[in-house]
Motif scaffolding. Structure first.
Motif: not given
Length: 169
Positions: A111-117
């Protein structure tokens, strides 16, 4: 079909909600929330992640996914906020997998994913934190010799018992 199973308190046992795909209602809700956020995901450099390294502003990277862990998450985390905030601003994949989080914890984390590396593969743009079954043979595939340990232990104990009994005879 289901028949109530009564327990001593005489309450019927209600099965969990499930969907044809076999996923629970909670799992489907989490995926729906994560899907809504997928359109908001963006590529984030590790330099930017490193700027968010406090309890009030805590970002970590897990499996190439950048997580913004808000105060509600930190206060509800079973291990307490300190185990996470010491990893704030860093890639915490190894530490995350060393704990052997449950699938429900993995759903909660998603639920806390905001982006990707920055530099992550295309899959990172839409994936969630992987479930335990998805990790077999990959990063967390620690199941390699795990099942073998009890078998070896039983064999050693059997040999030991055999020799002890032989020496008494």
């Amino acid at each position: 079909r289901w028949a109530p199973i009564c327990i001593s308190s005489a309450r019927p046992q209600i099965p969990p909600l499930s969907f044809p795909s076999g996923r629970s209602a909670h799992s489907s809700r989490v995926e729906a929330m994560a899907t809504e956020k997928q359109s908001e995901r963006r590529e984030i450099s590790m330099a930017e992640v490193a700027k968010h390294s406090t309890e009030k502003d805590c970002w970590i990277v897990v499996h190439d996914l950048v997580l913004d862990l808000k105060e509600d998450f930190l206060s509800e985390h079973p291990g307490g906020p300190d185990v996470i905030t010491c990893l704030a601003g860093k890639d915490a994949t190894d530490d995350y997998e060393d704990i052997a989080h449950s699938d429900s914890a993995r759903e909660w984390t998603s639920k806390y994913i905001i982006g990707y590396k920055e530099g992550a593969d295309e899959e990172a743009k839409t994936k969630l934190i992987p479930k335990n079954a998805e990790l077999k043979g990959k990063h967390g595939g620690k199941g390699g010799i795990g099942p073998l340990v009890p078998a070896v232990l039983v064999a050693v104990l059997a040999l030991l018992a055999y020799f002890v009994l032989q020496s008494k005879a």
